[in-house]
Design a protein around this motif. Structure first.
Motif, short mmCIF file in Angstrom:
data_model
loop_
_atom_site.label_atom_id
_atom_site.label_comp_id
_atom_site.label_asym_id
_atom_site.label_seq_id
_atom_site.Cartn_x
_atom_site.Cartn_y
_atom_site.Cartn_z
N LEU A 94 0.82 -1.22 0.00
CA LEU A 94 0.00 0.00 0.00
C LEU A 94 0.85 1.26 0.00
N ASN A 95 2.18 1.09 -0.11
CA ASN A 95 3.12 2.23 -0.14
C ASN A 95 3.05 3.11 1.11
N VAL A 96 2.85 2.47 2.25
CA VAL A 96 2.87 3.20 3.52
C VAL A 96 4.31 3.57 3.84
N GLY A 97 4.56 4.79 4.26
CA GLY A 97 5.90 5.26 4.56
C GLY A 97 6.56 4.45 5.66
N VAL A 98 7.89 4.33 5.59
CA VAL A 98 8.64 3.54 6.57
C VAL A 98 8.43 4.06 7.99
N SER A 99 8.37 5.38 8.14
CA SER A 99 8.18 5.97 9.47
C SER A 99 6.85 5.53 10.07
N TYR A 100 5.80 5.52 9.25
CA TYR A 100 4.49 5.08 9.74
C TYR A 100 4.48 3.58 10.03
N GLN A 101 5.25 2.82 9.26
CA GLN A 101 5.32 1.38 9.50
C GLN A 101 5.88 1.09 10.88
N TYR A 102 6.95 1.80 11.26
CA TYR A 102 7.52 1.60 12.59
C TYR A 102 6.51 1.97 13.68
N ILE A 103 5.80 3.06 13.48
CA ILE A 103 4.81 3.51 14.46
C ILE A 103 3.71 2.46 14.63
N ILE A 104 3.21 1.92 13.52
CA ILE A 104 2.13 0.94 13.56
C ILE A 104 2.60 -0.35 14.22
N ARG A 105 3.80 -0.81 13.86
CA ARG A 105 4.32 -2.04 14.46
C ARG A 105 4.55 -1.86 15.97
N GLY A 106 5.02 -0.68 16.37
CA GLY A 106 5.19 -0.40 17.80
C GLY A 106 3.87 -0.40 18.53
N ALA A 107 2.84 0.16 17.90
CA ALA A 107 1.50 0.19 18.50
C ALA A 107 0.95 -1.23 18.66
N ILE A 108 1.20 -2.09 17.66
CA ILE A 108 0.74 -3.48 17.74
C ILE A 108 1.41 -4.19 18.92
N LEU A 109 2.71 -3.93 19.12
CA LEU A 109 3.43 -4.54 20.24
C LEU A 109 2.85 -4.08 21.57
N ILE A 110 2.58 -2.79 21.70
CA ILE A 110 1.99 -2.26 22.93
C ILE A 110 0.63 -2.92 23.20
N LEU A 111 -0.17 -3.04 22.15
CA LEU A 111 -1.50 -3.67 22.30
C LEU A 111 -1.37 -5.12 22.75
N ALA A 112 -0.36 -5.83 22.23
CA ALA A 112 -0.16 -7.23 22.62
C ALA A 112 0.18 -7.34 24.10
N VAL A 113 1.04 -6.45 24.60
CA VAL A 113 1.42 -6.49 26.01
C VAL A 113 0.25 -6.06 26.90
N VAL A 114 -0.50 -5.05 26.47
CA VAL A 114 -1.69 -4.63 27.22
C VAL A 114 -2.68 -5.78 27.31
N PHE A 115 -2.87 -6.47 26.19
CA PHE A 115 -3.77 -7.63 26.16
C PHE A 115 -3.31 -8.70 27.15
N ASP A 116 -1.99 -8.95 27.19
CA ASP A 116 -1.43 -9.94 28.12
C ASP A 116 -1.71 -9.54 29.57
N VAL A 117 -1.45 -8.28 29.90
CA VAL A 117 -1.65 -7.81 31.27
C VAL A 117 -3.12 -7.90 31.68
N GLN A 118 -4.01 -7.49 30.77
CA GLN A 118 -5.43 -7.51 31.08
C GLN A 118 -5.96 -8.93 31.29
N THR A 119 -5.55 -9.85 30.44
CA THR A 119 -6.03 -11.23 30.59
C THR A 119 -5.48 -11.87 31.86
N ARG A 120 -4.24 -11.54 32.25
CA ARG A 120 -3.70 -12.08 33.50
C ARG A 120 -4.41 -11.50 34.70
N ASN A 121 -4.75 -10.22 34.65
CA ASN A 121 -5.47 -9.58 35.75
C ASN A 121 -6.84 -10.18 35.95
N LYS A 122 -7.52 -10.50 34.82
CA LYS A 122 -8.84 -11.12 34.92
C LYS A 122 -8.77 -12.50 35.56
N LYS A 123 -7.71 -13.25 35.19
CA LYS A 123 -7.56 -14.57 35.78
C LYS A 123 -7.27 -14.49 37.28
#
Length: 390
Positions: A361-390
């Motif tokens: 889709l010709n997304v700029g490299v700078s935006y690619q890093y931002i999006i990948r970083g956001a995905i990583l943050i979401l994954a860790v948030v998801f991990d913390v939230q699921t552990r807290n619920k358990k």
């Protein structure tokens, strides 16, 4: 209605396991729509899977490292340095491939044993040890490539590891027959082991999913394997890179799920002190995990160098970050003690799919890093939230 209720309950209970599959499926649908089907073309899917090979191998080792609550920041430049050493041995010293590969793997294991000794025996934090290793091997890589900057590898047998495909018997015109046969075999083995695992759980009175949900899972994953197999067979078939990754994943999945060592790794990650009190040799487990990590880094360096058909001064840059991100996205817990190598491979596929789709889709490299970083943050948030619920 009862079927949907059971399905909803199963997803809630196993959200960590199935969440990554849902995310991958959604990513593929979105990019396929936005790219007018180009994303799901045989050529793009084949390139996507082959390009993630060296990161997938690292993600397998990083999974074990993170499970025991450590980290290894040196693996990127270990891979780059050992890949350059492999290139130098073949070009400057004219060594054959069958001798170079074992030497590189052994060097990787020795590096890992040294790191593990520093962490387990001398009690130096893994972050410090691996950070020092990252700087050392970055310098070593520059030293190896100082004369030419790039070491071209002319050996076709070595390069085939990164860009070659398994041979075919050409029974079905237009399709890679061996790939189709291996795909059918994979589906058969998957179904067999799923039934065997279900029987074992029932034998020891463990909870199993309702039979209708079990069949839905079998059909869905079998169709997924069949579809990927068909896509690959429509291009060049299975590459040697994919074969190597599958062997590594199969071996480490067996270690994790079927061996005493695997149970010890989870025990050390869950509670190191309790593991020591129960008689587990935590130092030996730590040594194994670090030795395993650097051996896989050596294999990653071989795959990357073979794919580029050369060793460069920038080889290994950021590899460790991609491996860590793949492991976390694949379900490894930030608190340790939880994670599967199969999940980390899906995580690597998620990250590779994001990169491939954004490139189309010709997304700029700078935006690619931002999006990948956001995905990583979401994954860790998801991990913390699921552990807290358990």
């Amino acid at each position: 209605m009862e079927l949907f209720k059971d399905l909803k309950t199963m997803l809630k209970k196993n959200i960590r396991e199935y969440g990554m599959f849902i995310a991958l499926f959604a990513i593929m649908l979105v990019f396929s729509y936005l790219s007018d089907g180009v994303f799901m073309s045989p050529r793009n899917i084949s390139n996507l899977i082959n390009s993630m090979g060296y990161i997938a191998v690292l993600a397998v080792g990083m999974t074990l490292i993170l499970i025991i609550k450590h980290i290894d920041l040196s693996v990127g430049y270990v891979a780059g340095f050992l890949g350059a050493v492999a290139a130098m041995l073949m070009t400057a010293y004219k060594m054959p491939v069958y001798a170079v590969i074992p030497i590189i793997l052994v060097l990787g294991m020795l590096i890992g044993l040294f790191n593990g000794f520093m962490v387990a025996q001398l009690k130096i934090p893994a972050f410090v040890v691996s950070l020092a290793g990252m700087l050392i091997f970055r310098g070593a890589l520059l030293q190896v490539t100082v004369k030419t900057g790039t070491i071209i590898v002319p050996d076709d047998a070595f390069n085939a590891i990164g860009i070659g495909y398994i041979p075919d018997i050409k029974l079905i015109p237009g399709y890679h027959t061996i790939t189709l046969i291996l795909g059918a075999l994979a589906i058969g083995l998957f179904i067999y082991f799923q039934f065997q695992n279900r029987r074992n759980k029932k034998k020891y009175n463990f909870e199993v999913v309702p039979i209708k949900i079990f069949y839905i899972k079998l059909v869905f994953i079998s169709l997924l394997i069949a579809y990927v197999t068909w896509i690959l067979s429509d291009y060049n078939g299975l590459s040697w890179t994919v074969v190597i990754v599958l062997i590594v994943v199969g071996l480490y999945n067996f270690i994790q799920t079927k061996t005493v060592l695997g149970r010890h790794i989870y025990a050390v990650g869950g509670n190191g002190e309790a593991a020591t009190l129960s008689g587990i040799d935590v130092k030996k487990v730590t040594l194994f995990v670090f030795a395993s990590m650097s051996t896989l880094a050596a294999l990653s360096g071989i795959l990357f160098t073979a794919r580029l058909q050369s060793a460069t001064v920038s080889a290994g840059t950021g590899f460790e970050l991609d491996a860590i991100a793949s492991a976390y996205v694949g379900g490894v817990s930030a608190a340790g003690g939880v994670g599967r190598v199969t999940g980390s491979i899906i995580g690597a596929l998620v990250m590779a799919s994001l990169t491939s789709g954004m490139n189309l889709l010709n997304v700029g490299v700078s935006y690619q890093y931002i999006i990948r970083g956001a995905i990583l943050i979401l994954a860790v948030v998801f991990d913390v939230q699921t552990r807290n619920k358990k």
